[in-house]
Design an enzyme around this catalytic site. Structure first.
Site, mmCIF file in Angstrom:
data_model
loop_
_atom_site.group_PDB
_atom_site.id
_atom_site.type_symbol
_atom_site.label_atom_id
_atom_site.label_comp_id
_atom_site.label_asym_id
_atom_site.label_seq_id
_atom_site.Cartn_x
_atom_site.Cartn_y
_atom_site.Cartn_z
ATOM 1 N N ASP A 177 0.160 20.532 6.124
ATOM 2 C CA ASP A 177 1.011 19.635 6.918
ATOM 3 C C ASP A 177 0.780 18.167 6.604
ATOM 4 O O ASP A 177 1.351 17.298 7.247
ATOM 5 C CB ASP A 177 0.793 19.889 8.418
ATOM 6 C CG ASP A 177 -0.637 19.591 8.864
ATOM 7 O OD1 ASP A 177 -1.477 19.281 7.990
ATOM 8 O OD2 ASP A 177 -0.913 19.664 10.084
ATOM 9 N N GLY A 178 -0.063 17.884 5.604
ATOM 10 C CA GLY A 178 -0.288 16.502 5.194
ATOM 11 C C GLY A 178 -1.541 15.864 5.759
ATOM 12 O O GLY A 178 -1.879 14.730 5.384
ATOM 13 N N LYS A 238 8.258 -22.993 -0.014
ATOM 14 C CA LYS A 238 8.957 -21.722 0.206
ATOM 15 C C LYS A 238 9.338 -21.591 1.667
ATOM 16 O O LYS A 238 8.552 -21.912 2.553
ATOM 17 C CB LYS A 238 8.063 -20.548 -0.215
ATOM 18 C CG LYS A 238 8.750 -19.191 -0.116
ATOM 19 C CD LYS A 238 7.853 -18.094 -0.646
ATOM 20 C CE LYS A 238 6.767 -17.720 0.319
ATOM 21 N NZ LYS A 238 5.997 -16.530 -0.126
ATOM 22 N N ARG A 240 -0.703 -8.630 5.125
ATOM 23 C CA ARG A 240 0.432 -9.535 5.347
ATOM 24 C C ARG A 240 0.871 -9.568 6.809
ATOM 25 O O ARG A 240 1.630 -10.454 7.205
ATOM 26 C CB ARG A 240 1.608 -9.123 4.448
ATOM 27 C CG ARG A 240 1.397 -9.488 2.980
ATOM 28 C CD ARG A 240 2.485 -8.934 2.092
ATOM 29 N NE ARG A 240 2.340 -7.494 1.905
ATOM 30 C CZ ARG A 240 3.103 -6.766 1.087
ATOM 31 N NH1 ARG A 240 4.059 -7.354 0.394
ATOM 32 N NH2 ARG A 240 2.899 -5.463 0.960
ATOM 33 N N GLY A 300 10.624 -11.174 -6.147
ATOM 34 C CA GLY A 300 11.714 -12.100 -5.860
ATOM 35 C C GLY A 300 11.253 -13.531 -5.711
ATOM 36 O O GLY A 300 11.903 -14.472 -6.200
ATOM 37 N N THR A 301 10.120 -13.731 -5.052
ATOM 38 C CA THR A 301 9.586 -15.089 -4.894
ATOM 39 C C THR A 301 9.236 -15.689 -6.241
ATOM 40 O O THR A 301 9.486 -16.881 -6.490
ATOM 41 C CB THR A 301 8.349 -15.060 -3.978
ATOM 42 O OG1 THR A 301 8.742 -14.655 -2.664
ATOM 43 C CG2 THR A 301 7.699 -16.425 -3.894
ATOM 44 N N ASP A 320 -0.610 -16.124 -7.729
ATOM 45 C CA ASP A 320 -0.316 -15.581 -6.411
ATOM 46 C C ASP A 320 -1.319 -14.470 -6.118
ATOM 47 O O ASP A 320 -2.078 -14.064 -7.008
ATOM 48 C CB ASP A 320 1.117 -15.042 -6.369
ATOM 49 C CG ASP A 320 1.719 -15.071 -4.969
ATOM 50 O OD1 ASP A 320 0.948 -15.245 -4.005
ATOM 51 O OD2 ASP A 320 2.946 -14.906 -4.836
#
Length: 307
Positions: free
Chosen positions: A36-37, A192, A95, A225-226, A218
């Site tokens: 079942d994981g 940004k 994040r 995208g950034t 970074d």
């Protein structure tokens, strides 16, 4: 206390390289799944009284790898390990270090609480997305940096000539400044603006980049995208179309490959904190850095020299 190293399924290759750098065998453990994981782990050797290091980035699939780490730590605690150290090259959920809107969790703090609850005595991480995450813990956190790895490579490749170190946002400004000082290069930053968890825009460039080669540093590249928007802003500001992009953690989802294939990017450099299955990128090893940190912690030496 004897050093014992164990790993889950997140990055066994990195764990083996760390073990080789330390000159100690990688401990034997079973990490598998029920139908079942559910995650199941078992340490196959005694750790009683030992200094245990669990090498496990919480990389995608983040929840599975985090659960493996928690269970490995609990197994070590229940097996009377002398000290349990979580070596987390990539710290997932970093994040989510604050509430950006009402009625949100502070997920990074929750992960810190979970690690402490299962008995972890110390955390070793590389380039946390937000340095203040160290304060989420009531146990020691050794926050390592990949800056010296990038600096050495840039010097070897000759990229420092006519270069300028660029931070993609204010959050990476301190790391970019440290790299610029180490290389003796000027520093610039992109302003940004974040429109949501997945959408950002670059409004302007702070610093002189005209006629120079940008070295963009970074911590995480997710969709890229950034980076793409930053490259375009730098080109508009007169920068040379021969940029170098560096990031510690190659999460790489969605349109990352397309965004990093911008013709103005000469080379993309990552470290191996997350297994990289896509080719075409330069990968720097963090094994020696992590091995040195483990050696210093085990022998009660200062880790600050590695930072």
């Amino acid at each position: 206390m004897e050093i014992k190293l164990f790993t889950g399924s997140a990055h066994p290759d990195l764990a083996r390289r760390v073990a080789e750098a330390l000159g100690v065998p990688l401990g034997k453990a079973v990490v598998d799944r029920f139908p079942d994981g559910e995650v199941r782990v078992r340490l196959l050797e005694s750790v009683r009284g030992d200094d245990v290091y669990l090498i496990q980035p919480t990389s995608p699939p983040v929840n599975d790898h985090l659960m493996e780490l928690l269970l490995l730590a609990d197994a070590a605690r229940r097996s009377s390990a002398g000290r349990i150290n979580a070596v987390i090259p990539y710290f997932g959920y970093a994040r989510q270090d604050k509430q950006t809107q009402g009625r949100e969790p502070v997920s990074a703090k929750l992960v810190a609480n979970l690690l402490e609850t299962v008995g972890v005595h110390r955390v070793i991480a590389i380039d946390l997305h937000a340095p203040q995450i160290q304060g989420f813990f009531d146990i020691p956190v050794d926050h390592l940096s990949a800056v010296r790895l990038f600096a050495r490579y840039l010097q070897e490749k000759g990229y420092t000539e006519n270069g300028v170190v660029v931070s993609p946002d204010a959050g990476r400004a301190e790391e970019a400044r440290r790299l610029s000082e180490r290389l003796g290069l000027p520093f610039a930053m992109l302003a940004k603006r974040r429109h949501g968890p997945k959408e950002t825009s670059v409004t302007y460039v702070i610093g002189e980049v005209a006629g120079k080669r940008p070295l963009i540093i970074d911590d995480i590249v997710s969709t890229g995208g950034t980076i793409r928007r930053g490259v375009e802003a730098l080109l508009l500001a007169g920068a040379l179309p021969e940029m170098v992009v560096m990031a510690t953690h190659p999460v790489l989802v969605g349109e990352a490959r397309e965004n990093l294939s911008h013709p103005a990017i000469r080379e993309v450099i990552f470290t191996d904190t997350i297994p990289l299955r896509d080719g075409g990128y330069t990968v720097l090893s963090t094994a020696e850095l992590l091995a040195q940190a483990i050696r210093h912690v085990h022998t009660n030496q200062s880790v600050s020299a590695l930072i």
